[in-house]
Scaffold this motif. Structure first.
Motif, PDB file in Angstrom:
ATOM      1  N   LEU A 126       0.846  -1.197   0.000  1.00  0.00           N
ATOM      2  CA  LEU A 126       0.000   0.000   0.000  1.00  0.00           C
ATOM      3  C   LEU A 126       0.880   1.247   0.000  1.00  0.00           C
ATOM      4  O   LEU A 126       2.041   1.192   0.436  1.00  0.00           O
ATOM      5  N   LYS A 135      -2.635   7.189   3.241  1.00  0.00           N
ATOM      6  CA  LYS A 135      -3.609   6.115   3.277  1.00  0.00           C
ATOM      7  C   LYS A 135      -4.257   5.955   1.900  1.00  0.00           C
ATOM      8  O   LYS A 135      -4.434   6.941   1.171  1.00  0.00           O
ATOM      9  N   SER A 136      -4.630   4.729   1.564  1.00  0.00           N
ATOM     10  CA  SER A 136      -5.234   4.441   0.261  1.00  0.00           C
ATOM     11  C   SER A 136      -6.520   5.227   0.019  1.00  0.00           C
ATOM     12  O   SER A 136      -6.861   5.559  -1.119  1.00  0.00           O
ATOM     13  N   ILE A 150      -5.965   8.497  -1.998  1.00  0.00           N
ATOM     14  CA  ILE A 150      -5.361   8.483  -3.339  1.00  0.00           C
ATOM     15  C   ILE A 150      -6.163   9.323  -4.332  1.00  0.00           C
ATOM     16  O   ILE A 150      -5.611  10.185  -5.027  1.00  0.00           O
ATOM     17  N   LYS A 183      -8.249   7.006  -9.115  1.00  0.00           N
ATOM     18  CA  LYS A 183      -7.631   5.900  -8.391  1.00  0.00           C
ATOM     19  C   LYS A 183      -7.733   4.625  -9.214  1.00  0.00           C
ATOM     20  O   LYS A 183      -8.818   4.202  -9.584  1.00  0.00           O
ATOM     21  N   ASP A 225      -6.365   0.406  -4.703  1.00  0.00           N
ATOM     22  CA  ASP A 225      -5.912   0.731  -3.341  1.00  0.00           C
ATOM     23  C   ASP A 225      -4.456   0.320  -3.158  1.00  0.00           C
ATOM     24  O   ASP A 225      -3.737   0.909  -2.360  1.00  0.00           O
ATOM     25  N   GLU A 226      -4.030  -0.719  -3.905  1.00  0.00           N
ATOM     26  CA  GLU A 226      -2.667  -1.245  -3.768  1.00  0.00           C
ATOM     27  C   GLU A 226      -1.723  -0.653  -4.807  1.00  0.00           C
ATOM     28  O   GLU A 226      -2.114  -0.411  -5.942  1.00  0.00           O
TER      29      GLU A 226
END
Length: 313
Positions: free
Chosen positions: A242, A288-289, A292, A299, A302-303
């Motif tokens: 992440l 934090k995701s 993003i 986006k 999330d990763e």
């Protein structure tokens, strides 16, 4: 062989000169193989590969299919580095590494790497009379890598260190490796079941085909430094990477490129394919995701690197 054909005596260091010599030498090398295999009524085929060929998934699979088709037709593939075009591939030990990658490509039952000595010793046998042959290696530890002292012969590239490095790759693929030689009967002895050379046993946690490509076939375009928490999550818990765990970005790369993951001490511990470019990661590293999209305006994921696209080394 190119030097011999053109009557070149001096050592040439310029890449274009080496490539020109390789171009001439390659034809003579294949002619030699052809004449020798003809004695046994065996047909050969030439396959020239470079790191670039294996870095793209499509050409990686195409190379695999070509090799497997040749074997199915009972044609013996003679594989060599494509030295005439691959600038970065004319370097120390490339054929040892290439042999392990080709072994992985065709799911080989065994990789045999020839040397001018009997196998891996506890020290260099040419310099230390007390050096003892190591007959079996279950795991390539730092001590084993240390024992693989560098040896270099005129006109060739590579030494025991690069052979052990190749063995490390092949055994990770689940392929056993034998390193040795010296005697002309070495190959015959192996197939007679004699214990010759050094046998490297395959690792139990073998990599599947796609992860082999991610770890060793893909050209690395950059590096990502992560904190201790992220490293622990990746190695011990099998998590994805992440943005919150990223400390620093090194190099320029695009989404879909392969990168190396380093800890704060600069030690590489994993490789993977990124969802974001280096420019994007410079903006979202350490956050934090959930933030993003707020920062980038969009986006992808999330990763940064999904677990399925990550290999722990």
């Amino acid at each position: 062989m190119g030097k011999r054909e053109l009557g070149v005596d001096k050592r040439l260091n310029a890449i274009p000169s080496k490539q020109a010599l390789a171009s001439v030498g390659q034809t003579h090398l294949m002619n030699l193989y052809y004449r020798i295999f003809q004695r046994y009524n065996l047909v050969i085929g030439q396959v020239l590969l470079s790191g670039l060929d294996l870095s793209h998934r499509s050409s990686y699979l195409n190379a695999r299919n070509t090799l497997l088709t040749l074997l199915k037709l009972k044609i013996i593939p003679i594989v060599n580095e494509n030295d005439t075009v691959a600038v970065e591939e004319i370097k120390f030990g490339d054929n040892d590494t290439l042999s392990s990658l080709v072994a992985g490509l065709v799911d080989a039952d065994l990789l045999i790497i020839f040397s001018d000595i009997k196998g891996l010793y506890t020290a260099d046998p040419k310099k230390d009379a007390g050096a003892k042959l190591i007959k079996e290696v279950r795991c390539i530890t730092k001590e084993i890598e240390k024992a693989a002292q560098e040896t270099l012969a005129e006109g060739r590239v590579g030494g025991m260190r690069t052979k052990v490095k190749a063995a490390k790759i092949a055994t990770r693929f689940g392929i056993p490796v034998i390193i040795g030689g010296e005697s002309q009967d070495f190959l015959e002895d192996i197939f007679s079941g004699k214990e010759v050379g050094t046998l490297f046993l395959p690792q139990e946690n073998r990599l599947i085909s796609r992860k082999r490509w991610i770890a060793y076939g893909h050209l690395l375009e950059g590096k990502i430094v992560v904190d201790e928490g992220a490293k622990k999550a990746l190695i011990e818990k099998g998590k994805s990477l992440l943005p919150a765990g990223i400390v620093k970005i090194k190099g320029k790369f695009e989404a879909g490129d392969s990168v190396s993951l380093l800890d704060r001490d600069g030690k590489e511990f994993a490789r993977g394919i990124v969802h974001y470019s280096s420019k994007e990661l410079e903006r979202i590293k350490g956050i934090k995701s959930s933030l993003i999209e707020e920062i980038l305006g969009y986006k992808y994921s999330d990763e940064v690197i999904h677990r399925d696209n990550l290999v722990i080394l």
